[in-house]
Design an enzyme around this catalytic site. Structure first.
Site, short mmCIF file in Angstrom:
data_model
loop_
_atom_site.label_atom_id
_atom_site.label_comp_id
_atom_site.label_asym_id
_atom_site.label_seq_id
_atom_site.Cartn_x
_atom_site.Cartn_y
_atom_site.Cartn_z
N LYS A 51 0.84 -1.21 0.00
CA LYS A 51 0.00 0.00 0.00
C LYS A 51 0.87 1.24 0.00
CE LYS A 51 -3.79 -2.49 2.14
NZ LYS A 51 -4.50 -2.89 3.34
N GLN A 95 -4.50 -1.62 9.52
CA GLN A 95 -4.36 -2.93 8.87
C GLN A 95 -4.95 -4.01 9.79
OE1 GLN A 95 -3.11 -3.56 5.67
NE2 GLN A 95 -3.97 -5.57 6.12
N ASP A 118 -10.96 2.66 4.14
CA ASP A 118 -11.29 1.24 3.93
C ASP A 118 -12.80 1.05 3.80
OD1 ASP A 118 -9.19 -0.53 3.57
OD2 ASP A 118 -8.72 -0.68 5.70
#
Ligand code: NAD
Length: 280
Positions: A51, A95, A118
């Site tokens: 990422k 994460q 997200d």
């Protein structure tokens, strides 16, 4: 049979985002993504590095917060609240998975709705459920993007989604429904999975089980989207679909690797650019 090249579609999207980022920079607007990783899960480390690399490619600055596994939920939420108020940070990503002593829902919902790149917060998921889109979860949004990119018709088609997780199965089912597909959701307690998949024009498999979808389960000409990320008997990355035998039967199929995976990261960048554009 067409193999959908997610790697190429994602690269194309990253180029478009890079141009947007450059235009914003000309106006002295800089985009930043905060990436928080708790503990030392090796898979999470790889995802975070990928990422960050993708951010750098399009000109988004990434700020990594690597916290020890012992970090408390309160400490993590305090950091998120600080980042919520940091003007240099347009998006915040935690994460997953976080260590077991931390409630991931509490953490995700601590992220400002506007910075939830997200798209996993109750707020953004609720918006998705009511068709009033906020920030969309990246993997489901990437799947729709790919299907549209290939000119695959969704409206009126029967889509069978295998898996009902909050990050893939459920949200992709809602998106497909909004695209006017007739959606069937199958899961671990569904008896006779094959009965359902054989009726599908589009199959989206998000389970995490190598060779779950075999050729006898697929109607001729179906479109197959393989979200799974598994290891085969030789330790090589593979999806949920028995690609070799299924591919000849279908009209379109996504490979693993090089299908859904790269799209997920591209959509994360897309969400981060979107948050910045909305803020300015
Ligand atoms: P999850 O473990 O949260 O959910 C798996 C789902 O599969 C569950 O809903 C379960 O009911 C269902 N299931 C389990 N066994 C089944 C069976 N035999 N038949 C039918 N359904 C069954 O997983 P997840 O987080 O949704 O991820 C699914 C897979 O997708 C994993 O391999 C994961 O690594 C991968 N993934 C890939 C990406 C990407 O960007 N490529 C993103 C997210 C997840």
């Amino acid at each position: 049979m067409n193999i959908i090249n997610g790697k190429e579609i994602a690269a194309e999207l990253r180029m478009q985002l890079k141009e947007k980022v450059e235009k914003l920079k000309e106006k002295n607007i800089h985009i930043g993504l905060a990436v928080i990783i708790v503990g030392d899960n090796p898979a999470s480390r790889i995802y975070v590095n990928n990422k960050k690399k993708a951010c750098a490619e399009v000109g988004i600055e990434s700020f990594e917060y690597a916290l020890p596994a012992e970090t408390t939920q309160e400490e993590l939420i305090n950091l998120i609240e600080k980042l919520n108020n940091d003007k240099k940070v347009n998006g915040i990503l935690v994460q997953l998975p976080v260590p077991k002593h931390i409630d991931d829902k509490a953490v995700i919902n601590a992220i400002s709705v506007k910075k939830d790149v997200d798209g996993f917060s109750h707020n953004n998921m609720g918006k998705l459920a009511t068709g009033d889109y906020g920030l969309l979860p990246c993997t489901p949004a990437g799947i729709i993007y790919m299907l549209k990119h290939e000119g695959i018709q969704i409206a009126g088609k029967h889509c069978v989604v295998i898996g009902r997780s909050n990050i893939v199965g459920k949200p992709v089912s809602l998106l497909m429904l909004d695209e006017n597909a007739t959606v069937t959701i199958c899961h671990s307690k569904t008896p006779n999975l094959k009965y359902h998949t054989l009726q599908a024009d589009i199959i989206i498999s998000a389970v995490g089980h190598a060779k779950l979808v075999t050729a006898d389960m697929v109607k001729k000409g179906a479109v197959i989207v393989d979200v799974g990320m598994n290891k085969d008997e030789n330790g090589k990355l593979c999806g949920d679909v028995d690609f070799e035998n299924v591919a000849p039967k279908c009209s379109y199929i996504t490979p693993v690797p090089g299908g859904v995976g790269p799209m997920t990261i591209a959509m994360l960048l897309n969400n981060t650019v979107k948050t910045c554009e909305q803020e300015n």
